[in-house]
Write an enzyme that holds these catalytic residues in place. Sequence first.
Site, PDB file in Angstrom:
ATOM      1  N   THR A  31      -7.027   4.094  16.338  1.00  0.00           N
ATOM      2  CA  THR A  31      -7.491   4.645  15.057  1.00  0.00           C
ATOM      3  C   THR A  31      -8.293   5.916  15.282  1.00  0.00           C
ATOM      4  O   THR A  31      -8.133   6.912  14.566  1.00  0.00           O
ATOM      5  CB  THR A  31      -8.345   3.604  14.312  1.00  0.00           C
ATOM      6  OG1 THR A  31      -7.560   2.435  14.077  1.00  0.00           O
ATOM      7  CG2 THR A  31      -8.841   4.153  12.985  1.00  0.00           C
TER       8      THR A  31
ATOM      9  N   TRP B  42     -13.876   7.611   4.594  1.00  0.00           N
ATOM     10  CA  TRP B  42     -14.274   6.597   5.561  1.00  0.00           C
ATOM     11  C   TRP B  42     -14.247   7.137   6.990  1.00  0.00           C
ATOM     12  O   TRP B  42     -13.544   8.092   7.292  1.00  0.00           O
ATOM     13  CB  TRP B  42     -13.393   5.353   5.434  1.00  0.00           C
ATOM     14  CG  TRP B  42     -11.919   5.558   5.666  1.00  0.00           C
ATOM     15  CD1 TRP B  42     -11.041   6.185   4.844  1.00  0.00           C
ATOM     16  CD2 TRP B  42     -11.164   5.116   6.797  1.00  0.00           C
ATOM     17  NE1 TRP B  42      -9.776   6.158   5.386  1.00  0.00           N
ATOM     18  CE2 TRP B  42      -9.821   5.504   6.579  1.00  0.00           C
ATOM     19  CE3 TRP B  42     -11.486   4.408   7.963  1.00  0.00           C
ATOM     20  CZ2 TRP B  42      -8.813   5.217   7.499  1.00  0.00           C
ATOM     21  CZ3 TRP B  42     -10.486   4.121   8.872  1.00  0.00           C
ATOM     22  CH2 TRP B  42      -9.156   4.521   8.630  1.00  0.00           C
TER      23      TRP B  42
ATOM     24  N   GLU C 149      -3.351  10.426   2.735  1.00  0.00           N
ATOM     25  CA  GLU C 149      -4.557  10.465   3.552  1.00  0.00           C
ATOM     26  C   GLU C 149      -4.707  11.836   4.191  1.00  0.00           C
ATOM     27  O   GLU C 149      -3.727  12.434   4.645  1.00  0.00           O
ATOM     28  CB  GLU C 149      -4.531   9.387   4.638  1.00  0.00           C
ATOM     29  CG  GLU C 149      -4.715   7.979   4.090  1.00  0.00           C
ATOM     30  CD  GLU C 149      -4.857   6.944   5.182  1.00  0.00           C
ATOM     31  OE1 GLU C 149      -5.897   6.279   5.236  1.00  0.00           O
ATOM     32  OE2 GLU C 149      -3.912   6.794   5.978  1.00  0.00           O
TER      33      GLU C 149
ATOM     34  N   GLU D  66       0.837  -1.206   0.000  1.00  0.00           N
ATOM     35  CA  GLU D  66       0.000   0.000   0.000  1.00  0.00           C
ATOM     36  C   GLU D  66       0.870   1.253   0.000  1.00  0.00           C
ATOM     37  O   GLU D  66       1.889   1.309   0.682  1.00  0.00           O
ATOM     38  CB  GLU D  66      -0.902  -0.024   1.236  1.00  0.00           C
ATOM     39  CG  GLU D  66      -1.895   1.108   1.335  1.00  0.00           C
ATOM     40  CD  GLU D  66      -2.820   0.951   2.540  1.00  0.00           C
ATOM     41  OE1 GLU D  66      -3.478   1.940   2.908  1.00  0.00           O
ATOM     42  OE2 GLU D  66      -2.881  -0.165   3.122  1.00  0.00           O
TER      43      GLU D  66
END
Length: 344
Positions: free
Chosen positions: A208, A197, A108, A104
């Site tokens: 998170t 998201w 972001e 990945e």
Amino acid sequence: MSYSLNACTPKAAGQNRTFTWPNLDNAALNTKYLGNASASDWEYSGSPKLKDGNVILTMPKNSVGTLISSTHYIWYGKIAADVKSSRGKGVVTGFILMSDVKDEIDFEWVGSDLENVQTNFYFQGITNYTNGAKLPITGEDTYIGWHHYEIDWTPEAINWSVDGIVKRTLTKKSTWNGTANRYEYPQTPSRMQLSLWPAGRASNAQGTIDWAGGQIDWNAADIRDQGYYSATFANITMQCYEPPAGSGDGHLSYAYVEKTGLESSVRVTNNSTVLPDMGHTGLNMGTGNSSTGVGASEGSSSTTLTTSTAASTEFVQHENNAPGQLPRSVWLVAGVLLVAMIIS
């Protein structure tokens, strides 16, 4: 991640493209996409919208947002887009490259920090909290102003650029892990993904939520005024570089031939990527597509299965069943379980 490499379908090799959005006809729901990248440039979940030729990712109240993935994969190349991020604590916008083994490369945007964009990379999804870096944004913040973001990915290095200026470079040689005897560097075919998201959703891990700036306010101004959080993408481009030397002489698709998930695991083939329905897998691609097994030689019409794989194909091949009918093996297992329950 399947029990068998042969059960995985090949993925469509990329092309140099500038994507336009006159409508959503070139995007298919991810529950309906069957691998025909010629018919669909994108697959998606959620509720994307269009305005002025741009694509808008939406996240209505208590939803999981929107994810749009390119159906073509690139094996080294460059992706770029103009982006207006979303805003608000717990809300995260993403522009990334993601492979099927979880290599990945990320941009972001954390909605509580509109003065920076975050960059990150992962090797096979292994969490490493030292891989990330923040890049400051010059001019208007990431929600109000358009900014141009670019990921340039080669076998030797990754460059992250903002508004035409390289802001971060990662070299492959810097990722060497002597213990594992490998470079922990993104190195497998990847597709472009656009996402919005709820990282700050209450059910997520606390780490998170903290990274995302806290829990989402589902009654924030954007929800009240327009019914959703949103992020906007424009001028999306994909440029494909040549695949690694010795990776095959095909040009249509990428397939894995062994399980290490390294660059050497992948071959460029001419195998089909299309399934006839959701009941099929790479073990049985359907009439006219029998050359898709990764055990087959490139361009051949036969699929080579290991003994263990062949013994298991009854559970994934439905060609001997009527449409909508479960395979006999499933009914057999269900019957055995029912009898066991009655006896007990």
